[in-house]
Design an enzyme around this catalytic site. Structure first.
Site, PDB file in Angstrom:
ATOM      1  N   ARG A 101       0.901  -1.287  -0.036  1.00 41.46           N
ATOM      2  CA  ARG A 101       0.022   0.108   0.103  1.00 41.46           C
ATOM      3  C   ARG A 101       0.885   1.238   0.073  1.00 41.46           C
ATOM      4  O   ARG A 101       1.811   1.219   1.063  1.00 41.46           O
ATOM      5  CB  ARG A 101      -0.809   0.286   1.287  1.00 41.46           C
ATOM      6  CG  ARG A 101      -2.051  -0.771   1.198  1.00 41.46           C
ATOM      7  CD  ARG A 101      -2.965  -0.296   2.232  1.00 41.46           C
ATOM      8  NE  ARG A 101      -2.652  -0.034   3.460  1.00 41.46           N
ATOM      9  CZ  ARG A 101      -3.379   0.591   4.454  1.00 41.46           C
ATOM     10  NH1 ARG A 101      -4.711   0.449   4.463  1.00 41.46           N
ATOM     11  NH2 ARG A 101      -2.994   0.711   5.669  1.00 41.46           N
ATOM     12  N   THR A 105      -1.394   7.545  -0.470  1.00 41.45           N
ATOM     13  CA  THR A 105      -2.579   7.234  -1.412  1.00 41.45           C
ATOM     14  C   THR A 105      -3.217   6.182  -0.822  1.00 41.45           C
ATOM     15  O   THR A 105      -4.678   6.143  -1.021  1.00 41.45           O
ATOM     16  CB  THR A 105      -2.277   7.018  -2.679  1.00 41.45           C
ATOM     17  OG1 THR A 105      -1.653   5.690  -3.019  1.00 41.45           O
ATOM     18  CG2 THR A 105      -1.415   8.139  -3.591  1.00 41.45           C
ATOM     19  N   ASP A 197       0.399  -3.606  12.518  1.00 38.82           N
ATOM     20  CA  ASP A 197       0.837  -4.074  11.023  1.00 38.82           C
ATOM     21  C   ASP A 197       1.014  -5.220  11.030  1.00 38.82           C
ATOM     22  O   ASP A 197       2.174  -5.629  11.852  1.00 38.82           O
ATOM     23  CB  ASP A 197       1.839  -3.014  10.842  1.00 38.82           C
ATOM     24  CG  ASP A 197       2.221  -3.163   9.434  1.00 38.82           C
ATOM     25  OD1 ASP A 197       2.550  -4.039   8.824  1.00 38.82           O
ATOM     26  OD2 ASP A 197       2.428  -2.154   8.682  1.00 38.82           O
ATOM     27  N   ASP A 200       4.736  -6.162   9.746  1.00 40.38           N
ATOM     28  CA  ASP A 200       5.689  -5.944  10.738  1.00 40.38           C
ATOM     29  C   ASP A 200       5.817  -6.786  11.826  1.00 40.38           C
ATOM     30  O   ASP A 200       6.942  -7.188  12.626  1.00 40.38           O
ATOM     31  CB  ASP A 200       5.383  -4.190  11.294  1.00 40.38           C
ATOM     32  CG  ASP A 200       5.994  -3.269  10.150  1.00 40.38           C
ATOM     33  OD1 ASP A 200       6.807  -3.895   9.244  1.00 40.38           O
ATOM     34  OD2 ASP A 200       5.861  -2.149  10.368  1.00 40.38           O
TER      35      ASP A 200
HETATM   36  C1  PRP Z   1      -1.231  -4.710   4.347  1.00 38.68           C
HETATM   37  C2  PRP Z   1      -2.011  -5.889   4.386  1.00 38.68           C
HETATM   38  C3  PRP Z   1      -2.755  -5.983   3.156  1.00 38.68           C
HETATM   39  C4  PRP Z   1      -2.935  -4.325   2.977  1.00 38.68           C
HETATM   40  C5  PRP Z   1      -4.597  -3.943   3.452  1.00 38.68           C
HETATM   41  O1  PRP Z   1      -0.171  -4.822   3.652  1.00 38.68           O
HETATM   42  O2  PRP Z   1      -1.043  -7.133   4.603  1.00 38.68           O
HETATM   43  O3  PRP Z   1      -2.151  -6.427   2.073  1.00 38.68           O
HETATM   44  O4  PRP Z   1      -2.094  -3.742   3.633  1.00 38.68           O
HETATM   45  O5  PRP Z   1      -4.759  -3.009   2.976  1.00 38.68           O
HETATM   46  P1  PRP Z   1      -5.677  -2.476   1.823  1.00 38.68           P
HETATM   47  O6  PRP Z   1      -7.085  -3.140   2.467  1.00 38.68           O
HETATM   48  O7  PRP Z   1      -5.895  -1.037   2.512  1.00 38.68           O
HETATM   49  O8  PRP Z   1      -5.229  -2.566   0.705  1.00 38.68           O
HETATM   50  P2  PRP Z   1       0.982  -3.652   3.380  1.00 38.68           P
HETATM   51  O9  PRP Z   1       0.919  -2.759   2.282  1.00 38.68           O
HETATM   52  O10 PRP Z   1       1.412  -3.142   4.685  1.00 38.68           O
HETATM   53  O11 PRP Z   1       2.381  -4.421   2.980  1.00 38.68           O
HETATM   54  P3  PRP Z   1       3.023  -5.798   3.799  1.00 38.68           P
HETATM   55  O12 PRP Z   1       2.360  -6.774   3.808  1.00 38.68           O
HETATM   56  O13 PRP Z   1       4.291  -5.869   2.734  1.00 38.68           O
HETATM   57  O14 PRP Z   1       3.683  -5.184   4.816  1.00 38.68           O
HETATM   58  N1  URA Z   2      -2.495  -3.138   7.053  1.00 42.34           N
HETATM   59  C1  URA Z   2      -1.946  -3.734   8.142  1.00 42.34           C
HETATM   60  O1  URA Z   2      -1.085  -4.378   8.617  1.00 42.34           O
HETATM   61  N2  URA Z   2      -2.978  -3.360   9.257  1.00 42.34           N
HETATM   62  C2  URA Z   2      -3.836  -2.531   9.261  1.00 42.34           C
HETATM   63  O2  URA Z   2      -4.576  -2.414  10.195  1.00 42.34           O
HETATM   64  C3  URA Z   2      -4.020  -1.907   7.870  1.00 42.34           C
HETATM   65  C4  URA Z   2      -3.382  -2.413   6.869  1.00 42.34           C
END
Ligand code: PRP
Ligand code: URA
Length: 206
Positions: A101, A105, A197, A200
């Protein structure tokens, strides 16, 4: 259809996942366990065919799974859901899709796609613990449908109502299996109360 789990084990483990004191090792174990339980619920309608089997005592009428399953974890956080589900369905194929994400945005940015030219499975389970705005899930399912996938289910752990609505609007044919729908998204797109997160907390980053 939206299926919010009522299973006591899911409720118990989700509470431990949310706990800010839960360390990455335990967090990863819990993600695997909750994914396994949700997948059990999400696969209740898989097709089987009759199959006779010889037991030490004689012949039994049994069953064999007909549907070939594909697991599609959305990188990174979806990765942690694979191992638990794979223990139950070792024959499942795993196809990775990488999206993150954009922090400004909140739109998904695609950086990896490891799908074969043609679909090789009948049922695709899209795995991502967090359904926040829904952008990542919608984009992944767009990719899968363009690829030719016909039966797709989304399996996640926590959702915001905004994400559920967005996914349902974009793909009303895709059932959503989730442990819990939370209250809302905050101003930076995080699920409240959520668990923070998910990437993380699994990978010890951030
Ligand atoms: C997080 C999560 C989803 C997304 C959800 O990933 O694991 O993929 O955000 O958000 P959305 O419904 O608003 O799209 P992130 O972009 O943080 O990446 P990561 O898993 O690599 O940490
Ligand atoms: N991605 C995450 O990992 N946590 C949230 O709460 C939203 C998006």
């Amino acid at each position: 259809m939206i299926y919010e789990s009522k299973h006591p084990l899911v409720k118990h483990k989700l509470t431990l996942l949310r706990d800010v004191r839960t360390k990455p090792k335990k967090f990863r174990e819990l993600i695997q366990e909750v994914a396994m339980l949700l997948c059990y619920e999400a696969t209740a309608d898989l097709q089987v065919t009759d199959r006779a089997v010889e037991t030490p005592m004689g012949l039994a009428q049994g069953h064999e799974l007909l549907d070939k399953i594909g697991l599609i974890p959305i990188l990174r956080a979806g990765l942690g859901m694979v191992q638990g589900i794979w223990q139950m369905m070792p024959g499942a194929e795993v196809w990775h899709i990488g999206l993150y994400r954009d922090e400004e945005t909140l739109k998904p940015v695609s950086y990896y796609n490891k799908l074969p030219t043609l679909p090789t499975v009948q049922v695709c389970l899209v795995l991502d613990p967090m359904l926040a705005t829904g952008g990542s899930a919608v984009a992944t399912i767009d990719i899968l449908k363009n690829w030719g996938a016909e039966r797709i289910k989304f399996v996640g752990i926590l959702a915001a109502p905004e994400g559920v609505d967005a996914l349902h609007q974009a793909h009303p044919d895709v059932p959503i299996h989730i442990a819990k729908i939370d209250s809302h998204l905050n101003e930076i797109g995080y699920i409240v109360p959520g668990l923070g997160d998910a990437g993380d907390r699994q990978f010890g980053t951030g």
